[in-house]
Enzyme design. Sequence first.
Site, short mmCIF file in Angstrom:
data_model
loop_
_atom_site.label_atom_id
_atom_site.label_comp_id
_atom_site.label_asym_id
_atom_site.label_seq_id
_atom_site.Cartn_x
_atom_site.Cartn_y
_atom_site.Cartn_z
N LYS A 274 -8.14 -0.07 -2.92
CA LYS A 274 -8.15 1.08 -3.83
C LYS A 274 -9.07 0.75 -5.00
CE LYS A 274 -3.64 3.08 -2.77
NZ LYS A 274 -4.15 4.34 -2.19
N ARG A 349 1.83 5.44 7.26
CA ARG A 349 2.10 6.03 8.58
C ARG A 349 2.26 4.94 9.65
NH1 ARG A 349 -3.40 9.42 8.23
NH2 ARG A 349 -2.77 9.33 6.06
N1 BES Z 1 0.35 5.49 -0.98
C1 BES Z 1 -0.81 6.25 -0.75
C2 BES Z 1 -0.65 7.74 -1.09
C3 BES Z 1 -0.44 8.05 -2.53
C4 BES Z 1 -1.52 8.36 -3.34
C5 BES Z 1 0.82 8.11 -3.06
C6 BES Z 1 -1.33 8.67 -4.67
C7 BES Z 1 1.02 8.43 -4.39
C8 BES Z 1 -0.06 8.72 -5.19
C9 BES Z 1 -1.21 6.15 0.72
O1 BES Z 1 -0.90 4.96 1.34
C10 BES Z 1 -2.68 6.28 0.77
O2 BES Z 1 -3.34 5.41 0.29
N2 BES Z 1 -3.14 7.36 1.34
C11 BES Z 1 -4.53 7.63 1.44
C12 BES Z 1 -4.78 8.11 2.84
C13 BES Z 1 -6.22 8.15 3.22
C14 BES Z 1 -6.79 6.76 3.32
C15 BES Z 1 -6.33 8.86 4.53
C16 BES Z 1 -4.88 8.68 0.42
O3 BES Z 1 -4.06 9.56 0.15
O4 BES Z 1 -5.97 8.61 -0.14
MN MN Z 2 -2.43 3.50 1.10
#
Ligand code: BES
Ligand code: MN
Length: 492
Positions: A274, A349
């Site tokens: 991230k 997931r």
């Molecule tokens: N934990 C995150 C989703 C999330 C984002 C929760 C902001 C709370 C606040 C999840 O694991 C994630 O990183 N999702 C990605 C998915 C993408 C890589 C397809 C996202 O939402 O960017």
């Molecule tokens: Mn994630």
Amino acid sequence: MKIQAIDTLAADWSGEYLGIGLFEEAAAIDAYLQQLDPNLRDVLQDLIRETEFQGKSGEQPWTRIAGQGTIRKVMLMGLGAQEAFTLESLRQAAAAFAKATRKQKAAAAGLQLPLWNDDVSASTQAMAEGVELALHQDNRFKSDPEAQKSGEYPQAIHLLGMANQDDAIETAQQICAGVILTRELVAAPANVATPSMLAETAADIAADHGLTLEVLEREDCEAQGMGAFLGVALASDLPPKFIHLTYKPSGTPRRKLAIVGKGVTFDSGGLNLKVSGSGIETMKMDMAGSGATLGAAKAIGQLKPDVEVHFIVAAAENMISGHALHPGDILTASNGKTIEINNTDAEGRLTLADALVFAEKQGVDAIVDLATLTGACIVALGNDIAGMWTPEDSLAEELTQASQQAGEKFWRMPLEDKYFEGLKSPIADMKNTGPRPGGSITAALFLQQYIDQTPWAHLDVAGPVWTEKENGYLNVGATGFAVRTLVNWVMK
Ligand code: BES
Ligand code: MN
Ligand code: ZN
């Protein structure tokens, strides 16, 4: 602080602080004032005039009372239009009263609100929930937790005109103990709320409330072929824990249910790290689904419904190291399906895939999963509303009713089969990530691959599990979202 239901009415209340809720109708306000003693009535009429009080929700003027009576302060709470009155209006009004009486260091406070739907016990329960949740303070991480507390005020809140409602108050307190556990798990940083700590919390719930606990270690998960879950855990120095708590009623269960929560105790994104601005510093809350699952277990363990409930959490950390999952790796989940990892940040997931397969093996009538799964869901629905995906209309209806009763907002979203094309992989059964558009929908379609035939719903709670501003009975930080919806769903 004690909450007590008593049959005394506002007109006869003689404690230090009085709160009265009024609907938005001038004639009704006037009629209500007529039954109060003349001194109190005059004070309230002045207050209404001076503050131009109309009974709109959110209006909360208060004033001091001089004279010989024992009531020293009185607060009016606008309840809005009577047609729009819900249990949530009662929770919000009680929360506002609890916070005001704390700030003003009240000893005994009496609160009179109208009944919702002539239902004394549901109304009492909602008020007690508003009070408990509003007054919860989390000072665990301050060096002097006691100094942070706003004292012991209010000493007691009496719910006026609510005789013989001790059971409703106890129910509220049992549910709120679950919500507060969830808040504290979600607010705890990733160096405290680890996968092992979640497993220990589950052990405490099992011991305190008579549930059974099974924790699968890494080797046990390997033996079950949980390659998707274990892939996420690869780079962490912390061992993964697969938690399975079971509540069984004493007699034959009316129904068997499973609740599955995403338990990523920190989500760095993995090698698809991230970047700055992506909220990495908030990713301790990526276990909020499992937080709600354990909070619901604590509440249900006390409420003891005639329903069997399996609480399932595949807990791990998504980290980086030389052991990390590579983008491009292929994993095999416990149902045999293979997954090409095109983004290590779509890890929730993967953990849920094996957890859903495990849940279905328990032979339940329905499965609900909760997860902070996608940023895309927050883009779609904002911070206050969670997304719901299910192919089953009756399950959607049950969850919607449970959530409305709880005052928690969900919106049903489409499981658009065609979008599964976005997850097609040339080399494996599927990729773990689709294109950006509809990202929360492809996430739900991915999960659906791990359900065979059991009715299932997926709740993406990424938005509402956390709040940056104080709002009614929600304080800044973890909200405990979804616990009360889950409890209502199970109890129904
Ligand atoms: N934990 C995150 C989703 C999330 C984002 C929760 C902001 C709370 C606040 C999840 O694991 C994630 O990183 N999702 C990605 C998915 C993408 C890589 C397809 C996202 O939402 O960017
Ligand atoms: Mn994630
Ligand atoms: Zn995540």
